[in-house]
Write a protein that holds these residues in place. Structure first.
Motif, PDB file in Angstrom:
ATOM      1  N   LEU A  71       1.059  -1.266  -0.015  1.00  0.00           N
ATOM      2  CA  LEU A  71      -0.082  -0.016   0.139  1.00  0.00           C
ATOM      3  C   LEU A  71       0.850   1.319  -0.033  1.00  0.00           C
ATOM      4  O   LEU A  71       0.661   2.285  -0.768  1.00  0.00           O
ATOM      5  CB  LEU A  71      -0.957  -0.005   1.298  1.00  0.00           C
ATOM      6  CG  LEU A  71      -1.707   1.159   1.381  1.00  0.00           C
ATOM      7  CD1 LEU A  71      -2.946   0.924   0.056  1.00  0.00           C
ATOM      8  CD2 LEU A  71      -2.611   0.965   2.526  1.00  0.00           C
ATOM      9  N   ALA A  72       2.009   1.167   0.833  1.00  0.00           N
ATOM     10  CA  ALA A  72       2.805   2.361   0.703  1.00  0.00           C
ATOM     11  C   ALA A  72       3.321   2.847  -0.421  1.00  0.00           C
ATOM     12  O   ALA A  72       3.827   3.756  -1.044  1.00  0.00           O
ATOM     13  CB  ALA A  72       3.959   1.992   1.880  1.00  0.00           C
ATOM     14  N   ARG A  73       4.046   1.394  -1.243  1.00  0.00           N
ATOM     15  CA  ARG A  73       4.537   1.718  -2.375  1.00  0.00           C
ATOM     16  C   ARG A  73       3.455   2.271  -3.698  1.00  0.00           C
ATOM     17  O   ARG A  73       3.815   3.179  -4.282  1.00  0.00           O
ATOM     18  CB  ARG A  73       5.141   0.311  -2.986  1.00  0.00           C
ATOM     19  CG  ARG A  73       5.168   0.034  -4.509  1.00  0.00           C
ATOM     20  CD  ARG A  73       6.220   1.324  -4.939  1.00  0.00           C
ATOM     21  NE  ARG A  73       6.652   1.052  -6.283  1.00  0.00           N
ATOM     22  CZ  ARG A  73       7.226   1.815  -7.314  1.00  0.00           C
ATOM     23  NH1 ARG A  73       7.781   2.955  -6.549  1.00  0.00           N
ATOM     24  NH2 ARG A  73       7.458   1.278  -8.419  1.00  0.00           N
ATOM     25  N   GLN A  74       2.193   1.727  -3.425  1.00  0.00           N
ATOM     26  CA  GLN A  74       1.219   2.334  -4.482  1.00  0.00           C
ATOM     27  C   GLN A  74       0.790   3.763  -3.970  1.00  0.00           C
ATOM     28  O   GLN A  74       0.483   4.476  -5.058  1.00  0.00           O
ATOM     29  CB  GLN A  74       0.019   1.307  -4.404  1.00  0.00           C
ATOM     30  CG  GLN A  74      -1.171   1.927  -5.438  1.00  0.00           C
ATOM     31  CD  GLN A  74      -2.213   0.901  -5.609  1.00  0.00           C
ATOM     32  OE1 GLN A  74      -2.052  -0.563  -5.289  1.00  0.00           O
ATOM     33  NE2 GLN A  74      -3.201   1.071  -6.355  1.00  0.00           N
ATOM     34  N   TYR A  75       0.935   3.880  -3.038  1.00  0.00           N
ATOM     35  CA  TYR A  75       0.396   5.474  -2.524  1.00  0.00           C
ATOM     36  C   TYR A  75       1.497   6.456  -3.244  1.00  0.00           C
ATOM     37  O   TYR A  75       1.272   7.240  -3.812  1.00  0.00           O
ATOM     38  CB  TYR A  75       0.547   5.495  -1.153  1.00  0.00           C
ATOM     39  CG  TYR A  75       0.695   7.062  -0.696  1.00  0.00           C
ATOM     40  CD1 TYR A  75      -0.539   7.880  -0.617  1.00  0.00           C
ATOM     41  CD2 TYR A  75       1.782   7.673  -0.425  1.00  0.00           C
ATOM     42  CE1 TYR A  75      -0.400   9.284  -0.176  1.00  0.00           C
ATOM     43  CE2 TYR A  75       2.042   8.930  -0.079  1.00  0.00           C
ATOM     44  CZ  TYR A  75       0.714   9.816  -0.080  1.00  0.00           C
ATOM     45  OH  TYR A  75       0.950  11.156   0.457  1.00  0.00           O
ATOM     46  N   ILE A  79       0.980   9.263  -6.140  1.00  0.00           N
ATOM     47  CA  ILE A  79       1.119  10.747  -6.074  1.00  0.00           C
ATOM     48  C   ILE A  79       2.246  11.224  -6.854  1.00  0.00           C
ATOM     49  O   ILE A  79       2.842  12.397  -6.718  1.00  0.00           O
ATOM     50  CB  ILE A  79       1.349  11.209  -4.617  1.00  0.00           C
ATOM     51  CG1 ILE A  79       2.652  10.479  -4.131  1.00  0.00           C
ATOM     52  CG2 ILE A  79      -0.048  10.785  -3.930  1.00  0.00           C
ATOM     53  CD1 ILE A  79       3.064  11.016  -2.643  1.00  0.00           C
ATOM     54  N   GLY A  80       2.675  10.404  -7.834  1.00  0.00           N
ATOM     55  CA  GLY A  80       3.974  10.422  -8.802  1.00  0.00           C
ATOM     56  C   GLY A  80       5.239  10.429  -8.346  1.00  0.00           C
ATOM     57  O   GLY A  80       6.108  11.204  -8.758  1.00  0.00           O
ATOM     58  N   HIS A 195      10.298  14.352   4.847  1.00  0.00           N
ATOM     59  CA  HIS A 195      10.798  13.718   3.607  1.00  0.00           C
ATOM     60  C   HIS A 195       9.833  13.116   2.973  1.00  0.00           C
ATOM     61  O   HIS A 195      10.522  12.198   1.641  1.00  0.00           O
ATOM     62  CB  HIS A 195      12.127  12.679   4.062  1.00  0.00           C
ATOM     63  CG  HIS A 195      13.065  13.570   4.707  1.00  0.00           C
ATOM     64  ND1 HIS A 195      14.143  13.697   3.966  1.00  0.00           N
ATOM     65  CD2 HIS A 195      13.599  13.797   6.133  1.00  0.00           C
ATOM     66  CE1 HIS A 195      15.005  14.231   4.896  1.00  0.00           C
ATOM     67  NE2 HIS A 195      14.663  14.255   6.001  1.00  0.00           N
ATOM     68  N   GLY A 196       8.591  13.260   3.084  1.00  0.00           N
ATOM     69  CA  GLY A 196       7.686  12.550   2.375  1.00  0.00           C
ATOM     70  C   GLY A 196       7.687  10.886   2.411  1.00  0.00           C
ATOM     71  O   GLY A 196       7.098  10.464   1.447  1.00  0.00           O
ATOM     72  N   ASP A 251      -7.349   8.625   0.014  1.00  0.00           N
ATOM     73  CA  ASP A 251      -7.735   9.411  -1.139  1.00  0.00           C
ATOM     74  C   ASP A 251      -6.809   9.434  -2.294  1.00  0.00           C
ATOM     75  O   ASP A 251      -7.146   9.587  -3.421  1.00  0.00           O
ATOM     76  CB  ASP A 251      -7.931  11.048  -0.474  1.00  0.00           C
ATOM     77  CG  ASP A 251      -9.207  11.340   0.109  1.00  0.00           C
ATOM     78  OD1 ASP A 251     -10.110  10.311   0.258  1.00  0.00           O
ATOM     79  OD2 ASP A 251      -9.187  12.194   1.070  1.00  0.00           O
ATOM     80  N   ALA A 252      -5.480   9.359  -1.941  1.00  0.00           N
ATOM     81  CA  ALA A 252      -4.419   9.199  -3.148  1.00  0.00           C
ATOM     82  C   ALA A 252      -4.953   8.264  -4.069  1.00  0.00           C
ATOM     83  O   ALA A 252      -4.773   8.218  -5.395  1.00  0.00           O
ATOM     84  CB  ALA A 252      -3.146   8.948  -2.511  1.00  0.00           C
ATOM     85  N   ILE A 253      -5.295   6.891  -3.473  1.00  0.00           N
ATOM     86  CA  ILE A 253      -5.640   5.993  -4.233  1.00  0.00           C
ATOM     87  C   ILE A 253      -7.154   5.941  -4.951  1.00  0.00           C
ATOM     88  O   ILE A 253      -7.267   5.824  -6.099  1.00  0.00           O
ATOM     89  CB  ILE A 253      -5.461   4.661  -3.625  1.00  0.00           C
ATOM     90  CG1 ILE A 253      -4.151   4.274  -3.245  1.00  0.00           C
ATOM     91  CG2 ILE A 253      -6.163   3.346  -4.267  1.00  0.00           C
ATOM     92  CD1 ILE A 253      -3.694   3.306  -2.324  1.00  0.00           C
ATOM     93  N   ALA A 254      -8.049   6.462  -4.128  1.00  0.00           N
ATOM     94  CA  ALA A 254      -9.251   6.592  -4.480  1.00  0.00           C
ATOM     95  C   ALA A 254      -9.556   7.590  -5.656  1.00  0.00           C
ATOM     96  O   ALA A 254     -10.177   7.501  -6.661  1.00  0.00           O
ATOM     97  CB  ALA A 254     -10.241   6.895  -3.494  1.00  0.00           C
TER      98      ALA A 254
END
Length: 406
Positions: A71-75, A79-80, A195-196, A251-254
């Motif tokens: 999930l962390a990777r896909q997020y 977001i680019g 650091h994002g 929200d980033a994924i949705a």
């Protein structure tokens, strides 16, 4: 694992009712009322940080860790930030038995055989005040900042590539209930934000009231982006884990691809969810989180704390540490130097064997010093334990320790 006690009729009844209605549905195509309702209740239990977020149900802790890492990777991709694929964790940690979970675990004994198969990520140093490498004369605040700085150095060593940092707020079996020093987790959270990098809190062992808060991060007012829970989630009545996701991540994924590219056959299993929902209801109705608060003078957790602290008098006990109903007892061959017993002796195992003969079950571990040497026990009774049972258990443990000394 068990937080509410064994043989609770309400849990079995809830599972039976659900089984008679619907035993299974594949979550890739269907949802169920129990999943929707339980997810909402769990989000509410997790507090303000997860308002508007989501829950992903699994069958246990290892599956939940795998889920959180993906999930962390896909997020980050959504977001680019597609370069971000590295995960950072701590040495002497444990996050699960699957290959992905092992890759972010620092437990040497459990990793060693599988290293040729494991994707290696960076591991940073960890606060362990009994054997601290820094100055602890200020109540360990300084050492907490030193260890947090090592995380920042680890992130900067892979510029723009770190997706997440995963941490046990209170150490589980590998270190034996080590509680973080003041300011450490807050600094870690700030570093991740700056650091994002997503902050993943692994509360498989410390969550669901075990430390006297709904989740352990609440002790330090830390708001993780992703929170993992299992074990006490169903109190052992059914295989169940969960990944709680903040609104920002959800929200980033949705609003991006619209789907999390992941799944297990039995995630969101209705009967397991019915068990978990009934456990949560019972935890709240019987005020078991308050019972597990070792900072409350009249709680059963405080009784346990006082009982275990008395073990410091034993010749082989070097440290007693923990919080709530999650405690560790570390053994040493020499108190003045903190020298551990030789690994070959397996002193923790010896204590556990003697305790078992006396009718007491404890969780022995080795390797807390360097991955090989160092013996300790993990103590984590249900919140329904009585003062009389604690007195008896501490007496048996003290005598087992004395008997096991070579």
């Amino acid at each position: 694992m068990n937080f509410i006690g064994h043989g609770v009729d309400e849990i079995a009844a809830a599972m039976s009712v659900q089984g008679k209605q619907l035993e299974f549905v594949h979550s890739s195509q269907f949802t169920t009322p129990v999943a929707e309702e339980y997810a909402a209740e769990l989000i509410d239990f997790a507090g303000k940080n997860f308002e508007g977020g989501c829950v992903y149900f699994t069958c246990g802790g290892s599956e939940s860790v795998e889920t959180a890492l993906k999930l962390a990777r896909q997020y980050q991709v959504e977001i680019g930030q597609s370069k971000r694929h590295q995960m950072i964790s701590r040495g002497q940690s444990y996050h699960g038995s699957t290959l992905g979970a092992l890759s972010v675990s620092g437990n040497k004994r459990r990793r060693e055989m599988y290293l040729p198969m494991v994707r290696e990520f960076a591991h940073v140093a960890f606060p362990y005040c009994y054997r601290c490498a820094f100055d602890c004369t200020d109540g360990c605040r300084n050492c907490g900042q030193e260890y947090a700085a090592e995380l920042e150095q680890g992130i900067e060593a892979a510029p723009g590539e770190v997706a997440a940092f995963i941490v046990e707020p209170v150490s589980g079996a590998t270190l034996g209930a080590v509680v973080p020093p003041p300011g450490y987790l807050q600094s870690v959270a700030e570093i991740c934000r700056g650091h994002g990098v997503l902050l993943i809190a692994d509360e498989v062992m410390s969550g669901m009231g075990r430390t006297g808060r709904n989740f352990a991060v609440e002790h330090w007012d830390v708001a993780p982006d992703i929170l993992i829970t299992a074990k006490g989630l169903s109190s052992g009545y059914a295989p169940l884990g969960a990944v709680l996701v903040s609104k920002r991540v959800a929200d980033a994924i949705a609003h991006g691809s619209g789907a999390f590219l992941h799944g297990f056959t039995y995630n969101s299993h209705p009967i397991s969810l019915a068990a978990g929902r009934a456990v949560l209801k019972l935890v709240q109705a019987r005020k078991l989180v308050q019972a597990a608060d070792s900072g409350c003078q009249d709680s059963i957790a405080t009784t346990l704390r006082h009982g275990l602290e008395s073990l410091r008098e034993a010749k082989a006990v070097g440290d007693v540490r923990g919080i709530g109903l999650l405690w560790g007892v570390e053994f040493v061959a020499d108190k003045s130097t903190k020298r551990p017993f030789s690994a070959e002796l397996n002193f923790a195992g010896r204590v556990a064997q003697v305790a078992t003969r006396r009718g007491l079950l404890v969780y022995p571990m080795q390797g807390c010093v360097d991955g090989i040497a160092g013996d300790h026990l993990l103590i984590a009774p249900p919140a329904v334990i009585t003062a009389e049972q604690i007195d008896w258990a501490v007496k048996q443990l003290r005598e087992a320790i004395e008997e096991a000394v070579p």
